[in-house]
Design a protein around this motif. Structure first.
Motif, mmCIF file in Angstrom:
data_model
loop_
_atom_site.group_PDB
_atom_site.id
_atom_site.type_symbol
_atom_site.label_atom_id
_atom_site.label_comp_id
_atom_site.label_asym_id
_atom_site.label_seq_id
_atom_site.Cartn_x
_atom_site.Cartn_y
_atom_site.Cartn_z
ATOM 1 N N LYS A 131 1.557 20.051 7.526
ATOM 2 C CA LYS A 131 2.456 20.619 8.537
ATOM 3 C C LYS A 131 3.213 21.820 7.983
ATOM 4 C CE LYS A 131 3.970 16.271 9.558
ATOM 5 N NZ LYS A 131 4.850 15.228 10.097
ATOM 6 N N PRO B 102 3.736 6.538 10.158
ATOM 7 C CA PRO B 102 2.705 5.838 9.389
ATOM 8 C C PRO B 102 2.009 6.784 8.413
ATOM 9 C CG PRO B 102 1.949 6.257 11.625
ATOM 10 C CD PRO B 102 3.386 6.701 11.574
ATOM 11 N N VAL B 103 1.552 6.227 7.308
ATOM 12 C CA VAL B 103 0.923 7.018 6.251
ATOM 13 C C VAL B 103 -0.589 6.860 6.349
ATOM 14 C CG1 VAL B 103 0.777 7.364 3.761
ATOM 15 C CG2 VAL B 103 2.913 6.554 4.785
ATOM 16 N N CYS B 104 -1.307 7.973 6.304
ATOM 17 C CA CYS B 104 -2.770 7.940 6.313
ATOM 18 C C CYS B 104 -3.259 7.736 4.888
ATOM 19 C CB CYS B 104 -3.294 9.260 6.868
ATOM 20 S SG CYS B 104 -5.082 9.302 7.090
ATOM 21 N N LEU B 105 -4.062 6.710 4.674
ATOM 22 C CA LEU B 105 -4.605 6.414 3.349
ATOM 23 C C LEU B 105 -6.080 6.092 3.505
ATOM 24 C CD1 LEU B 105 -1.869 3.965 1.999
ATOM 25 C CD2 LEU B 105 -2.357 6.255 1.131
ATOM 26 N N LEU B 106 -6.940 6.922 2.920
ATOM 27 C CA LEU B 106 -8.379 6.702 3.089
ATOM 28 C C LEU B 106 -9.009 6.291 1.766
ATOM 29 C CD1 LEU B 106 -9.232 9.848 5.277
ATOM 30 C CD2 LEU B 106 -8.303 7.626 5.979
ATOM 31 N N GLY B 107 -9.889 5.315 1.825
ATOM 32 C CA GLY B 107 -10.674 4.938 0.647
ATOM 33 C C GLY B 107 -10.035 3.907 -0.252
ATOM 34 N N LEU B 108 -9.251 3.011 0.308
ATOM 35 C CA LEU B 108 -8.695 1.915 -0.487
ATOM 36 C C LEU B 108 -9.709 0.780 -0.545
ATOM 37 C CD1 LEU B 108 -5.273 1.907 1.340
ATOM 38 C CD2 LEU B 108 -5.571 2.461 -1.068
ATOM 39 N N SER B 109 -9.649 -0.013 -1.597
ATOM 40 C CA SER B 109 -10.461 -1.226 -1.563
ATOM 41 C C SER B 109 -9.583 -2.418 -1.866
ATOM 42 C CB SER B 109 -11.643 -1.136 -2.513
ATOM 43 O OG SER B 109 -11.199 -1.034 -3.824
ATOM 44 N N ALA C 152 -14.568 7.828 6.372
ATOM 45 C CA ALA C 152 -13.294 8.249 6.937
ATOM 46 C C ALA C 152 -13.041 9.701 6.575
ATOM 47 C CB ALA C 152 -12.165 7.383 6.393
ATOM 48 N N GLN D 268 -9.271 8.607 -1.296
ATOM 49 C CA GLN D 268 -9.795 9.944 -0.972
ATOM 50 C C GLN D 268 -8.689 10.852 -0.464
ATOM 51 O OE1 GLN D 268 -12.480 8.797 2.130
ATOM 52 N NE2 GLN D 268 -13.437 7.312 0.789
ATOM 53 N N PHE D 269 -7.704 10.237 0.173
ATOM 54 C CA PHE D 269 -6.662 11.056 0.807
ATOM 55 C C PHE D 269 -5.428 10.209 1.032
ATOM 56 C CE2 PHE D 269 -4.484 12.525 4.673
ATOM 57 C CZ PHE D 269 -4.187 13.832 4.297
ATOM 58 N N GLN E 168 3.316 14.452 2.976
ATOM 59 C CA GLN E 168 3.577 15.308 4.135
ATOM 60 C C GLN E 168 4.148 14.590 5.351
ATOM 61 O OE1 GLN E 168 -0.739 16.109 3.983
ATOM 62 N NE2 GLN E 168 -0.712 16.168 6.209
ATOM 63 N N VAL E 169 4.332 13.267 5.268
ATOM 64 C CA VAL E 169 4.851 12.575 6.458
ATOM 65 C C VAL E 169 6.369 12.446 6.404
ATOM 66 C CG1 VAL E 169 2.814 11.250 7.101
ATOM 67 C CG2 VAL E 169 4.383 10.332 5.378
ATOM 68 N N LEU F 117 -13.990 -5.582 -0.276
ATOM 69 C CA LEU F 117 -13.720 -4.974 1.028
ATOM 70 C C LEU F 117 -13.145 -3.578 0.827
ATOM 71 C CD1 LEU F 117 -11.924 -8.087 2.460
ATOM 72 C CD2 LEU F 117 -14.061 -7.182 3.364
ATOM 73 N N SER F 118 -13.349 -2.708 1.799
ATOM 74 C CA SER F 118 -12.615 -1.442 1.709
ATOM 75 C C SER F 118 -11.879 -1.217 3.013
ATOM 76 C CB SER F 118 -13.537 -0.285 1.357
ATOM 77 O OG SER F 118 -14.457 -0.079 2.368
ATOM 78 N N PHE F 119 -10.813 -0.439 2.923
ATOM 79 C CA PHE F 119 -10.075 -0.159 4.144
ATOM 80 C C PHE F 119 -9.443 1.214 4.114
ATOM 81 C CE2 PHE F 119 -5.419 -1.050 3.369
ATOM 82 C CZ PHE F 119 -5.498 -1.437 2.039
ATOM 83 N N HIS F 120 -9.160 1.668 5.305
ATOM 84 C CA HIS F 120 -8.536 2.967 5.508
ATOM 85 C C HIS F 120 -7.410 2.778 6.510
ATOM 86 C CE1 HIS F 120 -12.345 4.454 3.874
ATOM 87 N NE2 HIS F 120 -12.957 3.704 4.783
ATOM 88 N N ILE F 121 -6.313 3.475 6.292
ATOM 89 C CA ILE F 121 -5.273 3.530 7.311
ATOM 90 C C ILE F 121 -5.377 4.904 7.948
ATOM 91 C CG2 ILE F 121 -2.814 3.209 7.820
ATOM 92 C CD1 ILE F 121 -3.645 0.883 6.139
ATOM 93 N N LEU F 122 -5.792 4.942 9.193
ATOM 94 C CA LEU F 122 -5.915 6.223 9.897
ATOM 95 C C LEU F 122 -4.684 6.450 10.752
ATOM 96 C CD1 LEU F 122 -9.524 5.856 11.377
ATOM 97 C CD2 LEU F 122 -8.890 6.666 9.100
ATOM 98 N N VAL F 123 -4.215 7.683 10.780
ATOM 99 C CA VAL F 123 -3.162 8.040 11.729
ATOM 100 C C VAL F 123 -3.690 9.197 12.574
ATOM 101 C CG1 VAL F 123 -1.363 7.310 10.107
ATOM 102 C CG2 VAL F 123 -2.008 9.718 10.221
ATOM 103 N N THR G 208 0.839 -1.207 0.000
ATOM 104 C CA THR G 208 0.000 0.000 0.000
ATOM 105 C C THR G 208 0.871 1.253 0.000
ATOM 106 O OG1 THR G 208 -0.283 -0.218 2.388
ATOM 107 C CG2 THR G 208 -2.076 -1.011 1.033
#
Lengths: 280, 280
Positions: free
Chosen positions: B279, A246-253, B270, A234-235, A240-241, B252-258, A189
């Motif tokens: 930043k 850890p990397v924020c990744l929204l909206g994967l399937s 999300a 989505q994001f 920016q990290v 399936l869908s997934f998100h990595i949140l930080v 990912t």
């Protein structure tokens, strides 16, 4: 390196990344399917063991392919980049109906073959119908964007994956191998987080993604194929990290495909295929 | 066990699963946030170290919470199920503004506390505003469906995960902890494959999912929170595979949140939240 253009009226050969550790003794379903695609008794296969440093790797595959009844099989190894520009090797590639890359270190393939006449010949031949398979490091090398190395773990971390240009038979996917066995969702990912254009394909051991000339992925083997599709992203915080965060990744399937299921790389649709008919 | 009903005009307390190994020495952001929610200098915390067999576990958290300036903190351990029906313990829970479950083995929590007066009191108190946090095994225990144990690896395998009823503060999610460190995507998706109603929450170490009274997940800590949403599931082969075989799961869908990102458990959306402002 964009994929080689498919001449009018011709059909690209199959591209067959294998997750490593494919069954070589008993139920050799994956290698047998490769031989069958390459023509069975008429198959003419070139084994490229260059990723491996073990002298036994090439001859072992020659034995297996002979056992499986191919017409002809040769090992073609490369010690220097000059080897990979030798016209007789290019001719040998042009004769083959299938090319097989063994496992080892994918950077040996990239550094020795990248940009050479042999690499170009394999790309052109694949566009004209020659089938190309690779296992483990050999699988990683097949695509345009190759995971060179990275760290383990399911959460993507900035800096955990290093990409390098691969052979470039296709640019539609990024492959990762030994997927279940070495815990590589995070680095796959992370690879997609740079640019969600490509589709991530995580191959378990003894499992192949058979990519047909019309870009449908079929699964063969005892494990699963994890398809990660970032098209709906989505994001991504990748830009920016800091390294190590850890990397924020929204909206994967994602889809877990097993033997019988398919995924179309054009439409990005998964199908349960033969699995819709439950076992007797 | 359905979640306890929230009385009219009252607000449920926060539910705070933590992925284990939360920072206890330096930047104790997660534990400090729990103390702050519980009232800071007025916080009255009960630490339940029953998952752990180490005698030092309870006293260590008492020290930390005292360092963080709570008004009152006590250890409440349980050796038998009878302990968990003792009226004085129930009263002590009713006085507390926060309950904290340590790590260890979640089956010790399930077997000793499940169905007892103390478990019931914690559920009723949480519905009325008491905050409940748990780390590692303590996090797994908070939800209705708890992962009791399972195997590692990113691809779901039939039989790799065993569910057991948990404390049941909510039935909206299934929690897995040490997520990145112990490679648990496979078992979490396998848990969802039975019934995609619930949302999977995979917590990295030193990372908490703070679940607000209105069911928004906020992230705090140094790792990521992987949210797996099976609501769009197109196909699951779970009902037809044999033990040990990989499970086919499509859609399936997934998100990595930080830290900074959020996920709403009602709308299943999300948001990058604070991360949308890069930043400086």
């Amino acid at each position: 390196m964009c994929p080689s253009k498919i001449p009018d009226g011709e059909e690209r050969g199959w591209i067959i990344p294998i997750g490593g550790a494919e069954e070589k003794e008993n139920d050799r379903a994956i290698l047998a399917r490769f031989v069958e695609l390459c023509g069975g008794a008429d198959a003419d296969i070139v084994v490229i063991p260059t990723a491996s440093k073990l002298l036994r790797t090439g001859p072992r595959y020659v034995e297996i392919f002979n056992d499986l009844g191919v017409g002809r099989v040769d090992v073609m190894d490369f010690d220097t980049r000059r080897d990979a520009d030798e016209p007789r090797r290019v001719e040998r590639i042009e004769e083959a109906t299938g090319v097989f890359f063994t496992g080892g270190n994918q950077l040996r393939l990239g550094t020795l073959l990248g940009g050479t006449a042999v690499a170009k010949a394999i790309r052109i031949c694949n566009a004209r119908g020659t089938h190309v398979a690779g296992t483990s490091a050999g699988a990683a090398f097949l695509s345009e964007h190759m995971i060179a190395f990275g760290e383990e773990g399911p959460t993507p971390i900035a800096g955990m994956v290093r990409l390098a240009p691969g052979l470039g038979l296709t640019n539609r996917f990024v492959i990762d191998q030994h997927f279940r066995q070495r815990d590589r969702l995070g680095r796959l990912t992370a690879a997609l987080a740079f640019n969600p254009f490509a589709i991530g394909i995580g191959l378990d051991e003894d499992t192949a993604a058979l990519i047909s000339p019309d870009n449908t992925v079929e699964v063969l083997g005892s494990g699963g194929v994890t398809v990660v599709d970032a098209a709906g992203l989505q994001f991504s915080s990748m830009a920016q990290v800091d390294e190590g965060e850890p990397v924020c990744l929204l909206g994967l399937s994602f889809h877990i495909l097993v033997a019988g299921a398919t995924f179309n790389l054009h439409t990005r649709k998964a199908s349960a295929g033969a699995l819709l008919r439950p076992k007797e």
